[in-house]
Design a protein around this motif. Sequence first.
Motif, PDB file in Angstrom:
ATOM      1  N   LEU A 147      39.235  43.830  31.285  1.00  0.00           N
ATOM      2  CA  LEU A 147      39.749  42.890  30.676  1.00  0.00           C
ATOM      3  C   LEU A 147      41.242  42.342  31.050  1.00  0.00           C
ATOM      4  N   ALA A 148      41.479  41.284  31.440  1.00  0.00           N
ATOM      5  CA  ALA A 148      43.006  40.947  31.931  1.00  0.00           C
ATOM      6  C   ALA A 148      43.250  39.805  31.163  1.00  0.00           C
ATOM      7  N   THR A 149      44.604  39.331  31.031  1.00  0.00           N
ATOM      8  CA  THR A 149      45.171  38.277  30.841  1.00  0.00           C
ATOM      9  C   THR A 149      46.103  37.622  31.656  1.00  0.00           C
ATOM     10  N   VAL A 150      46.306  36.142  31.733  1.00  0.00           N
ATOM     11  CA  VAL A 150      47.307  35.608  32.712  1.00  0.00           C
ATOM     12  C   VAL A 150      48.505  35.762  32.254  1.00  0.00           C
ATOM     13  N   ALA A 151      49.471  36.737  32.857  1.00  0.00           N
ATOM     14  CA  ALA A 151      50.767  36.913  32.402  1.00  0.00           C
ATOM     15  C   ALA A 151      51.745  35.693  32.924  1.00  0.00           C
ATOM     16  N   ASP A 152      51.509  35.300  33.979  1.00  0.00           N
ATOM     17  CA  ASP A 152      52.328  34.167  34.551  1.00  0.00           C
ATOM     18  C   ASP A 152      51.603  33.159  35.508  1.00  0.00           C
ATOM     19  N   ALA A 153      51.667  32.094  35.473  1.00  0.00           N
ATOM     20  CA  ALA A 153      50.855  30.881  36.307  1.00  0.00           C
ATOM     21  C   ALA A 153      51.949  29.950  37.302  1.00  0.00           C
ATOM     22  N   SER A 154      51.842  30.048  38.446  1.00  0.00           N
ATOM     23  CA  SER A 154      52.581  29.195  39.160  1.00  0.00           C
ATOM     24  C   SER A 154      51.646  28.129  39.767  1.00  0.00           C
ATOM     25  N   LYS A 155      51.951  27.292  40.745  1.00  0.00           N
ATOM     26  CA  LYS A 155      51.235  26.027  41.274  1.00  0.00           C
ATOM     27  C   LYS A 155      50.328  26.753  42.198  1.00  0.00           C
ATOM     28  N   ARG A 156      50.380  27.946  42.766  1.00  0.00           N
ATOM     29  CA  ARG A 156      49.587  28.520  43.890  1.00  0.00           C
ATOM     30  C   ARG A 156      49.082  29.957  43.543  1.00  0.00           C
ATOM     31  N   ALA A 157      49.680  30.647  42.336  1.00  0.00           N
ATOM     32  CA  ALA A 157      49.397  31.897  42.251  1.00  0.00           C
ATOM     33  C   ALA A 157      49.347  32.283  40.502  1.00  0.00           C
ATOM     34  N   LEU A 158      48.826  33.532  40.551  1.00  0.00           N
ATOM     35  CA  LEU A 158      48.697  33.694  38.904  1.00  0.00           C
ATOM     36  C   LEU A 158      49.029  35.237  39.002  1.00  0.00           C
ATOM     37  N   THR A 159      49.798  35.622  38.097  1.00  0.00           N
ATOM     38  CA  THR A 159      49.929  37.029  37.848  1.00  0.00           C
ATOM     39  C   THR A 159      49.125  37.626  36.791  1.00  0.00           C
ATOM     40  N   LEU A 160      48.511  38.636  36.764  1.00  0.00           N
ATOM     41  CA  LEU A 160      47.620  39.060  35.702  1.00  0.00           C
ATOM     42  C   LEU A 160      48.150  40.289  35.114  1.00  0.00           C
ATOM     43  N   ARG A 161      47.562  40.505  33.799  1.00  0.00           N
ATOM     44  CA  ARG A 161      48.233  41.979  33.176  1.00  0.00           C
ATOM     45  C   ARG A 161      46.601  42.561  32.526  1.00  0.00           C
ATOM     46  N   VAL A 162      46.476  43.532  33.070  1.00  0.00           N
ATOM     47  CA  VAL A 162      45.286  44.427  32.510  1.00  0.00           C
ATOM     48  C   VAL A 162      45.435  44.902  31.585  1.00  0.00           C
ATOM     49  N   GLU A 163      44.483  44.743  30.450  1.00  0.00           N
ATOM     50  CA  GLU A 163      44.516  45.063  29.058  1.00  0.00           C
ATOM     51  C   GLU A 163      43.751  46.300  28.914  1.00  0.00           C
ATOM     52  N   ARG A 164      42.669  46.456  29.079  1.00  0.00           N
ATOM     53  CA  ARG A 164      41.572  47.454  28.837  1.00  0.00           C
ATOM     54  C   ARG A 164      40.294  47.504  29.715  1.00  0.00           C
ATOM     55  N   GLN A 165      39.667  48.582  29.945  1.00  0.00           N
ATOM     56  CA  GLN A 165      38.526  48.789  30.540  1.00  0.00           C
ATOM     57  C   GLN A 165      37.313  48.440  29.506  1.00  0.00           C
ATOM     58  N   THR A 166      36.419  47.453  30.179  1.00  0.00           N
ATOM     59  CA  THR A 166      35.264  47.017  29.313  1.00  0.00           C
ATOM     60  C   THR A 166      34.011  47.855  29.751  1.00  0.00           C
ATOM     61  N   ARG A 167      33.810  48.242  31.132  1.00  0.00           N
ATOM     62  CA  ARG A 167      32.732  48.911  31.642  1.00  0.00           C
ATOM     63  C   ARG A 167      33.071  49.620  32.764  1.00  0.00           C
ATOM     64  N   ASP A 168      32.487  51.101  32.803  1.00  0.00           N
ATOM     65  CA  ASP A 168      32.628  51.870  33.884  1.00  0.00           C
ATOM     66  C   ASP A 168      31.998  51.207  35.139  1.00  0.00           C
ATOM     67  N   ARG A 169      32.185  52.006  36.104  1.00  0.00           N
ATOM     68  CA  ARG A 169      31.439  51.356  37.521  1.00  0.00           C
ATOM     69  C   ARG A 169      29.959  51.732  37.233  1.00  0.00           C
ATOM     70  N   GLU A 170      29.002  50.919  37.595  1.00  0.00           N
ATOM     71  CA  GLU A 170      27.522  51.177  37.430  1.00  0.00           C
ATOM     72  C   GLU A 170      27.019  52.096  38.461  1.00  0.00           C
ATOM     73  N   THR A 171      25.941  52.895  38.099  1.00  0.00           N
ATOM     74  CA  THR A 171      25.161  53.532  39.145  1.00  0.00           C
ATOM     75  C   THR A 171      23.712  52.676  39.476  1.00  0.00           C
ATOM     76  N   VAL A 172      23.829  52.256  40.709  1.00  0.00           N
ATOM     77  CA  VAL A 172      22.775  51.300  40.848  1.00  0.00           C
ATOM     78  C   VAL A 172      21.514  52.308  41.493  1.00  0.00           C
ATOM     79  N   PRO A 173      20.182  51.863  41.454  1.00  0.00           N
ATOM     80  CA  PRO A 173      19.135  52.615  41.842  1.00  0.00           C
ATOM     81  C   PRO A 173      19.256  52.637  43.515  1.00  0.00           C
TER      82      PRO A 173
END
Length: 272
Positions: free
Chosen positions: A72-98
């Motif tokens: 989960l992340a939130t937008v920390a800063d937004a300009s006309k052509r780019a966004l800087t994000l801030r990662v808040e916390r993990q919501t899920r581990d990487r899955e193991t697929v068959p």
Amino acid sequence: MGARASFCYRSAMPATPAWPPASTPRLFVDQPLGPDAAPTLDGAAAHYLLNVMRMKPGDPLLLFDDRSGEWLATVADASKRALTLRVERQTRDRETVPDLWLCFAPVKKARLDWIIEKATELGVRRLQPVITERTIVERVKRERLEAQIVEACEQCGRTALPELADPVKLPALLADWPAGRALLFADEAGGAPLARLDAPAPAAILTGPEGGFTTRERELLLQAPAVRRMTLGPRILRAETAAIAAMAAWMAAHGDWRAAGEGADAGAADII
């Protein structure tokens, strides 16, 4: 004294809204994620978030990197052509697929996109284009297929991208086939139902082009020790339908569908 009725009054408390909301955008980022990471998005991803989703500082989004799961992340800063994000916390581990591969003869553009999208949604681990004698599309645009994979993963909630292999001719595929991996040959000329075949993971499914396999190719396949002839029913299926029907049957019999259902039931019981 007469009996007195006892009443208990409860103030109506508003339900806490789910966080993040179900409408939260979900994107793949090809850079490592972790606590307090601050990835920057530009190009098409930034255009989508800024101009389509109208995101602004403080808005949430979900990210996955094919390495560490979903965050989960939130937008920390937004300009006309780019966004800087801030990662808040993990919501899920990487899955193991068959451990299932889909080996398929490339078909025409729109139908090939459909195979890639649906196979990714169903949980395939590896996508292997196979050039056969009747394959019409011999040149595969890798960037296009990779974009289809990413988009399908973003939509269906996958945290692990399927591997996309380079195209290989059928004889070469069989010559280098790994020991211990069953190859389910979807043969339009007949075969046994999946339920009667010994093909749990690791396994692979092979489907042909629009015109099917030639007699020479069928003979070559039936000589390979790993091959199991599989029928997909009494009707003639399009190449893309055969690929997805075979995958769905295998996932129901040997994949993670049952485990997912049991997990959902357990989660519902915990909530109650």
